[in-house]
Design an enzyme around this catalytic site. Structure first.
Site, PDB file in Angstrom:
ATOM      1  N   LYS A  57       0.909  -1.204  -0.052  1.00  0.00           N
ATOM      2  CA  LYS A  57       0.058  -0.068  -0.066  1.00  0.00           C
ATOM      3  C   LYS A  57       1.007   1.256  -0.104  1.00  0.00           C
ATOM      4  CE  LYS A  57      -3.059  -2.428   3.105  1.00  0.00           C
ATOM      5  NZ  LYS A  57      -3.651  -2.476   4.686  1.00  0.00           N
ATOM      6  N   GLY A  58       1.924   1.057   0.715  1.00  0.00           N
ATOM      7  CA  GLY A  58       2.968   2.379   0.773  1.00  0.00           C
ATOM      8  C   GLY A  58       3.162   3.060  -0.277  1.00  0.00           C
ATOM      9  N   ASP A  72      14.658  -1.416   1.742  1.00  0.00           N
ATOM     10  CA  ASP A  72      15.156  -1.638   2.981  1.00  0.00           C
ATOM     11  C   ASP A  72      16.259  -2.795   2.789  1.00  0.00           C
ATOM     12  OD1 ASP A  72      15.321  -1.152   5.928  1.00  0.00           O
ATOM     13  OD2 ASP A  72      13.960  -2.679   6.205  1.00  0.00           O
ATOM     14  N   LYS A 111      17.592   2.652   1.999  1.00  0.00           N
ATOM     15  CA  LYS A 111      18.382   2.570   3.283  1.00  0.00           C
ATOM     16  C   LYS A 111      19.505   1.579   2.931  1.00  0.00           C
ATOM     17  CE  LYS A 111      14.395   2.169   6.347  1.00  0.00           C
ATOM     18  NZ  LYS A 111      13.940   1.786   7.607  1.00  0.00           N
ATOM     19  N   PHE A 132      13.589   4.090  11.431  1.00  0.00           N
ATOM     20  CA  PHE A 132      12.209   3.738  10.862  1.00  0.00           C
ATOM     21  C   PHE A 132      11.453   5.033  10.672  1.00  0.00           C
ATOM     22  CE2 PHE A 132       8.102   1.715  10.805  1.00  0.00           C
ATOM     23  CZ  PHE A 132       8.551   0.333  10.146  1.00  0.00           C
ATOM     24  N   ASP A 171       4.186   2.962   6.934  1.00  0.00           N
ATOM     25  CA  ASP A 171       3.544   2.794   8.332  1.00  0.00           C
ATOM     26  C   ASP A 171       4.276   2.163   9.292  1.00  0.00           C
ATOM     27  OD1 ASP A 171       3.564   0.353   6.516  1.00  0.00           O
ATOM     28  OD2 ASP A 171       2.019  -0.521   8.294  1.00  0.00           O
ATOM     29  N   ARG A 205       0.094   6.292   7.832  1.00  0.00           N
ATOM     30  CA  ARG A 205       0.544   6.398   6.462  1.00  0.00           C
ATOM     31  C   ARG A 205      -0.108   7.685   5.829  1.00  0.00           C
ATOM     32  NH1 ARG A 205       1.566   1.499   4.000  1.00  0.00           N
ATOM     33  NH2 ARG A 205       0.411  -0.494   4.948  1.00  0.00           N
TER      34      ARG A 205
HETATM   35  P1  IMP Z   1      12.358  -4.622   1.995  1.00  0.00           P
HETATM   36  O1  IMP Z   1      11.850  -6.056   1.422  1.00  0.00           O
HETATM   37  O2  IMP Z   1      12.904  -4.939   3.393  1.00  0.00           O
HETATM   38  O3  IMP Z   1      13.585  -3.831   1.214  1.00  0.00           O
HETATM   39  O4  IMP Z   1      11.262  -3.771   2.459  1.00  0.00           O
HETATM   40  C1  IMP Z   1      10.514  -2.950   1.665  1.00  0.00           C
HETATM   41  C2  IMP Z   1       9.207  -2.637   2.317  1.00  0.00           C
HETATM   42  O5  IMP Z   1       9.155  -2.602   3.586  1.00  0.00           O
HETATM   43  C3  IMP Z   1       8.981  -1.228   1.963  1.00  0.00           C
HETATM   44  O6  IMP Z   1       8.216  -1.103   0.687  1.00  0.00           O
HETATM   45  C4  IMP Z   1       8.060  -0.605   3.060  1.00  0.00           C
HETATM   46  O7  IMP Z   1       6.945  -1.112   2.775  1.00  0.00           O
HETATM   47  C5  IMP Z   1       8.561  -1.492   4.478  1.00  0.00           C
HETATM   48  N1  IMP Z   1       9.602  -0.757   5.047  1.00  0.00           N
HETATM   49  C6  IMP Z   1      10.986  -0.780   4.806  1.00  0.00           C
HETATM   50  N2  IMP Z   1      11.551   0.449   5.690  1.00  0.00           N
HETATM   51  C7  IMP Z   1      10.399   0.982   6.305  1.00  0.00           C
HETATM   52  C8  IMP Z   1      10.469   2.123   7.293  1.00  0.00           C
HETATM   53  O8  IMP Z   1      11.273   2.780   7.800  1.00  0.00           O
HETATM   54  N3  IMP Z   1       9.078   2.527   7.625  1.00  0.00           N
HETATM   55  C9  IMP Z   1       7.883   1.784   7.028  1.00  0.00           C
HETATM   56  N4  IMP Z   1       8.124   0.768   6.318  1.00  0.00           N
HETATM   57  C10 IMP Z   1       9.294   0.441   5.911  1.00  0.00           C
HETATM   58 MG    MG Z   2       6.469  -0.936   0.319  1.00  0.00          MG
END
Ligand code: IMP
Ligand code: MG
Length: 178
Positions: free
Chosen positions: A48-49, A108, A136, A157, A164, A170
């Site tokens: 959703k983000g 992330d 990040k 974070f 979220d 959000r």
């Molecule tokens: P990844 O698969 O670990 O790269 O995570 C990606 C998803 O995790 C992002 O698209 C976000 O939805 C969520 N996410 C990662 N870091 C944050 C944060 O600092 N705040 C909120 N959501 C996060």
């Molecule tokens: Mg996301």
């Protein structure tokens, strides 16, 4: 909505808007000779983000494009990634032969994008690129190419503007860290 006191300001709506504008110019230049009315860019938005970032970015893009959505879940709850990525929704539009641009609000660990990149490549996309508002890199455990990035951030974070914490915050216009 008034943010709670435990949220510290990170980026204002105005700063976010500048990042989005700058990304839209970069994208227009990059895709200028690759997309056309006959071959529009397929913009894949991560639910959703990514929807808030996408809504602003897409309206700044002057090029032929179509949008579609994927839903991927990588955070069960709280602020720690499970490393497990669940694919909950695929696009309606067939990505075969298409220029695909995945929009995410933050990269992330890289698990989400690694999975999505493999998915769209396997489905025969002509190219798959990644555009994220925030990145990040210090948290990366999966190697993923981030083609377009608004801002590199340290390991905090973040919430707001689509981001979220347990589905909260959000709707905040600014981005905060917890
Ligand atoms: P990844 O698969 O670990 O790269 O995570 C990606 C998803 O995790 C992002 O698209 C976000 O939805 C969520 N996410 C990662 N870091 C944050 C944060 O600092 N705040 C909120 N959501 C996060
Ligand atoms: Mg996301």
């Amino acid at each position: 909505m008034t943010p709670k006191n435990d949220l510290k300001p990170f980026l204002t709506a105005q700063e976010i808007s500048k990042l989005v504008q700058s990304l839209s110019l970069t994208l227009e230049a990059d895709y200028e000779n690759k997309v056309s009315e006959e071959n529009p860019l397929l913009v894949v938005i991560t639910l959703k983000g990514g929807t808030f970032f996408a809504a602003d970015l897409i309206r700044s893009l002057r090029m032929p494009l179509q949008i579609d959505f994927v839903r991927v879940r990588s955070y069960g709850s709280g602020t720690v990634s499970s490393g497990q990525v669940e694919f909950l929704r695929d696009t309606d539009i067939d990505p075969n032969g298409r220029e695909v641009l995945i929009l995410d609000e933050i990269v992330d660990s890289g698990h989400t994008l690694a999975m999505l990149l493999e998915h769209f490549r396997a489905k025969g996309a002509k190219s798959v690129k990644v555009c994220t508002l925030l990145n990040k890199p210090s948290r990366r455990t999966q190697t993923v190419p981030v083609d377009f990035c608004g801002l590199e951030v340290e390991d905090k974070f973040l919430v707001g503007y689509g981001l979220d914490c347990d589905e909260k915050y959000r709707n905040l216009k600014d981005i905060y860290y917890i």
